[in-house]
Design a protein around this motif. Sequence first.
Motif, mmCIF file in Angstrom:
data_model
loop_
_atom_site.group_PDB
_atom_site.id
_atom_site.type_symbol
_atom_site.label_atom_id
_atom_site.label_comp_id
_atom_site.label_asym_id
_atom_site.label_seq_id
_atom_site.Cartn_x
_atom_site.Cartn_y
_atom_site.Cartn_z
ATOM 1 N N TYR A 102 45.608 -37.629 40.918
ATOM 2 C CA TYR A 102 44.392 -36.830 41.080
ATOM 3 C C TYR A 102 44.519 -35.921 42.301
ATOM 4 O O TYR A 102 44.112 -34.750 42.255
ATOM 5 N N TYR A 161 44.467 -31.937 41.736
ATOM 6 C CA TYR A 161 43.189 -31.315 42.098
ATOM 7 C C TYR A 161 42.986 -31.107 43.591
ATOM 8 O O TYR A 161 41.962 -30.570 44.000
ATOM 9 N N ASP A 167 49.956 -32.058 28.205
ATOM 10 C CA ASP A 167 48.722 -31.304 27.992
ATOM 11 C C ASP A 167 48.652 -30.732 26.573
ATOM 12 O O ASP A 167 47.573 -30.678 25.965
ATOM 13 N N ALA A 172 39.303 -30.214 26.413
ATOM 14 C CA ALA A 172 38.782 -30.087 27.783
ATOM 15 C C ALA A 172 38.112 -31.329 28.342
ATOM 16 O O ALA A 172 36.932 -31.312 28.688
ATOM 17 N N PRO A 173 38.844 -32.436 28.474
ATOM 18 C CA PRO A 173 38.240 -33.612 29.128
ATOM 19 C C PRO A 173 38.018 -33.338 30.609
ATOM 20 O O PRO A 173 38.693 -32.492 31.208
ATOM 21 N N LYS A 174 37.055 -34.031 31.218
ATOM 22 C CA LYS A 174 36.811 -33.824 32.644
ATOM 23 C C LYS A 174 38.026 -34.284 33.439
ATOM 24 O O LYS A 174 38.838 -35.099 32.950
ATOM 25 N N PRO A 175 38.216 -33.765 34.671
ATOM 26 C CA PRO A 175 39.465 -33.975 35.424
ATOM 27 C C PRO A 175 39.966 -35.416 35.498
ATOM 28 O O PRO A 175 41.137 -35.672 35.211
ATOM 29 N N LYS A 176 39.130 -36.370 35.877
ATOM 30 C CA LYS A 176 39.615 -37.744 36.025
ATOM 31 C C LYS A 176 40.002 -38.354 34.679
ATOM 32 O O LYS A 176 40.965 -39.131 34.593
ATOM 33 N N VAL A 177 39.284 -37.985 33.632
ATOM 34 C CA VAL A 177 39.638 -38.457 32.291
ATOM 35 C C VAL A 177 40.973 -37.852 31.872
ATOM 36 O O VAL A 177 41.826 -38.518 31.266
ATOM 37 N N PHE A 178 41.160 -36.582 32.220
ATOM 38 C CA PHE A 178 42.413 -35.887 31.900
ATOM 39 C C PHE A 178 43.600 -36.582 32.562
ATOM 40 O O PHE A 178 44.652 -36.783 31.954
ATOM 41 N N LEU A 186 34.163 -44.501 34.795
ATOM 42 C CA LEU A 186 34.292 -43.612 33.643
ATOM 43 C C LEU A 186 34.163 -44.384 32.335
ATOM 44 O O LEU A 186 34.728 -44.018 31.304
ATOM 45 N N TYR A 222 33.571 -42.848 28.959
ATOM 46 C CA TYR A 222 34.664 -42.159 28.266
ATOM 47 C C TYR A 222 35.741 -43.119 27.750
ATOM 48 O O TYR A 222 36.755 -42.675 27.215
#
Length: 411
Positions: free
Chosen positions: A13, A17, A55, A64-70, A104, A107
Motif C-alpha cells: 500500500y 499509494y 491489473d 475499479a476496486p478501491k485502493p486497499k481492495v485492489f 474491509l 468487500y
Amino acid sequence: MKSSRQLAFEILYRIFYSDAYSNLAVDSAISDIKDGKAFITRLVYGVVERRITLDKIISDFCSAPKPKVFVILRMGVYQLLFMDKVSSAAAINESVQLARRNGLGYYSGLINAVLRKIDGEKIDVDAIDDKSIKYSVPENLIKMWNKAYGEKTVDRFLPCLNGGAPLFAVPNPLFVNAGELLIELENCGIRGTLKDSVVMIESAPNLCSCDVFCKGHFHIQDLSCYQAVHALRLNENDTVIDVCSAPGGKAFTVAGLMGNSGKIFALDIYEHRVKLIKKGAERLGFTSVIPMVNDARVYNNSLPKADKVICDVPCSGFGIIRRKPEIRYKNLDDIKELPLIQYEILKTSSEYVKQGGKILYSTCTLNKRENEAVVKRFLERNSGFSVSEIKTIFPSESSGDGFFYAVIERD
C-alpha cells in the motif's frame, strides 16, 4: 504480531499509494522480524514486478476496486498465478481474512468471488500474446527498446526481466581466488557456481552475515559492471578516480585487480554514502581506496591527474528492472534531463585524465539517449579523445544486468 501477508499488504500500500521505494520499504518492515522474510520479500517484489499483468487480469473480472481492495486482489492473484508453493485455498482464504482484518469485511465477498473465478480460469500467463501484459513492461518502454535494439533482441531479454536477478560475489584477491571463495561459501551453506572469475550465488541465506563476508573475502557486484571495470585494462600502481563510486563496488574491484597498489579516489556527493565506501574498504582491507565527498559535476583541483577515471553516471536504470521492479513504470518524460547531467559529469571527469589515460563511461540502463548519444556528444565537443571499446550488455537469466560502457582514451 502481524502476519506475513499483513506486513506485505502494508508495504505494498505504501509503495503504490505513497510512492515508497520497494527496497527501502521492504528492508524497513522486515528488519526486526525473524520468520517470513523470504515470503514477504517474494510477495512484495512479485506484485510490484507483475503489476501490469495482475491489473489486466483483475480488470477482466471486476471494475475499479478501491485502493486497499485492489492491493489485496493483486496479492491474491499473484499467489494464485506465480507462487506454486501457495495453495489456491490458502491464497483465496487468506485474502478474504486480510480484508476483514483491515476493516474491509464489506468487500470480502467480492474478493472471494473474483479470486475463485480467476483460479477457475487456469490462466496461463506464458500464453498471453500481448508482450506488455505477458512480461509486465509498459508498452512505451518496449517500443523504445524495439526502435533502439530491434525486436528480436528485445524478445530475447524480455523474459529475463522478472523473477529476480542473479547475485555475484567478487573474490578479494588479497585473501582468495574464485575457486577458494566458492569452497568457503559452500562451507557456510551458500551454494554457488563459478562464472567469469566470480561466484554466482544460487542460494544465499544470511550471505552478508557469514564469516567469509565479515572477513572481507568478497564483495557483491553485478557481473556486467565487473566486466566493464575489466575493460579499463588496469596496471599496478595506477591512479584511479571513481567519480560516482558509492556504494563502492567498482572501486573495490579496481583495488583487487591492482593488488591494493596505487591510489583509488572513491567519490560521492553524499557523506553518508561515502561512509558506506569507507566501511566496505576497511572490511576488505583495501588501503588503496580513498573515500571522499565530491560533486562529480564540479571540477576539483585538489584531485590528482589520473591514469583511469570511472564515470558510472546516474541513469534511468532500465537495465536493472529485475532488481528494482518499479523502475519499469517510470514516465519517460521524467528522464529527459538525464543526458545533460550525464554529459556534464563525463565532461568534468575528462579533465582529470592524463595524456594516454582512459575514461570508463558506464550506465546501468538500456537507453541510447543516455548511452551512445552522450558519448557521441562528448566526442563531438571535446577534441583529443577517441573510443577504443563500446558495448551494450543485455540481461540474461544466468548472467549480469543490462549495462552499457564505453572506454574513451585521451590521445
